[in-house]
Design an enzyme around this catalytic site. Structure first.
Site, mmCIF file in Angstrom:
data_model
loop_
_atom_site.group_PDB
_atom_site.id
_atom_site.type_symbol
_atom_site.label_atom_id
_atom_site.label_comp_id
_atom_site.label_asym_id
_atom_site.label_seq_id
_atom_site.Cartn_x
_atom_site.Cartn_y
_atom_site.Cartn_z
ATOM 1 N N THR A 1 0.851 -1.221 0.115
ATOM 2 C CA THR A 1 -0.133 -0.106 -0.148
ATOM 3 C C THR A 1 0.904 1.247 0.049
ATOM 4 O O THR A 1 2.173 0.992 -0.125
ATOM 5 C CB THR A 1 -0.805 0.013 1.212
ATOM 6 O OG1 THR A 1 -1.901 0.972 1.240
ATOM 7 C CG2 THR A 1 -0.311 0.030 2.463
ATOM 8 N N LYS B 1 3.984 2.024 -3.332
ATOM 9 C CA LYS B 1 3.738 1.504 -4.791
ATOM 10 C C LYS B 1 4.707 1.966 -5.817
ATOM 11 O O LYS B 1 4.772 1.271 -6.711
ATOM 12 C CB LYS B 1 2.244 1.779 -4.990
ATOM 13 C CG LYS B 1 1.463 1.284 -4.253
ATOM 14 C CD LYS B 1 -0.356 1.627 -4.627
ATOM 15 C CE LYS B 1 -1.178 1.122 -3.511
ATOM 16 N NZ LYS B 1 -2.627 1.676 -3.909
#
Length: 272
Positions: A55, A59
């Site tokens: 998350t 990313k």
């Protein structure tokens, strides 16, 4: 699941339900990892690891660690899933794009030409790619700092989308006439304006918040019974594609018992 913070993540709930349904003795846990720690963490993984997901804010860095990726990763510059192969390759995917598209369709979106997106980060880029796939040709982006929209503007240009940028405080003035209004800002960012009634009753709202729910945008759509693509739906649908990827190495090929797996994942999510 890697991230910082990560304790709020519901991904272990979803993946645990999926692997139990599939009869796989796999573990999927949370790991608190900061951006500068990600390379060392991944380099230190042994062969017992099939892969991982990430998350924010990991990313973009996960994409940079990959050896192979697909168009969604290349376009957004972000990956949320990594598979580790037996020969040492790192293959990245961005399942957020497919999760967003599926959640919008499930919310009743039939056609779309114009959208409004609050936020300009990695999630907003995934939203843009999904909207392009659904036929959107123009997007207005509402942000707190207009100077930080360069990556989103470049993506819009790559996709052939017309892009306008306004300040977040002007959101109420630009949502009327939109087919989709999307909220991609982090938890804790509030929506101070009451958005127009007509927009809330005609546009589909995509609020990527999933915990706590409802998020700022969804709360206003719920007041009028509007159509909502929730962050929980997006989370579910992108996770189904992650499970596909971990099990088979493919994100587009359904699992053998996908209906049963998705039902088990949804039930586990609803119980939280």
């Amino acid at each position: 699941m890697l991230g910082h913070p990560v304790e709020h993540s519901l991904s272990p709930v979803l993946h645990g339900a999926a692997y139990r349904q599939l009869g796989l003795d796999w573990q999927y846990d949370r790991h608190e990892v900061r951006e500068h720690e990600l390379r060392g963490f991944v380099d230190g993984l042994d062969r017992s690891w099939r892969g991982l997901s990430a998350t924010m804010p990991l990313k973009e860095e996960l994409y940079r660690l990959a050896d192979e990726w697909d168009d969604a990763v290349s376009l957004t510059g972000a990956a949320n899933t990594l598979v580790l192969t037996d020969d040492g390759r790192r293959i990245a995917r961005n399942t957020d794009v497919a999760g967003i598209e599926r959640s919008l369709l499930d919310a009743g979106l039939e056609s779309a030409r114009h959208a409004v997106v609050a936020g300009a980060g990695a999630t907003a880029r995934s939203v843009l790619v999904a909207l392009d796939g659904l036929g959107v040709r123009s997007v207005t982006v509402a942000v707190r700092e207009p100077a930080r929209t360069a990556a989103l503007a470049q993506l819009a240009d790559d996709l052939g989308l017309e892009l306008d940028v306004v300040r977040l405080g002007d959101l109420e003035h630009v949502v009327e006439g939109a087919d989709v209004v999307a909220w991609t800002l982090p938890n804790g960012v509030g929506l101070r304006q009451q958005l127009p009634f007509d927009a809330r009753t005609t546009a589909v709202a995509l609020d990527v918040t999933y915990h706590p729910w409802p998020g700022p945008l969804a709360a206003q759509w719920l007041e009028v019974g509007g159509r909502i693509a929730s962050g929980r739906d997006m989370l579910l649908h992108q996770a189904v594609r992650q499970v596909r990827f971990f099990v088979s190495g493919q994100t587009d090929s359904p699992l053998g018992d996908e209906a049963g797996v998705e039902a088990a994942m949804r039930a586990a999510l609803d119980a939280v």
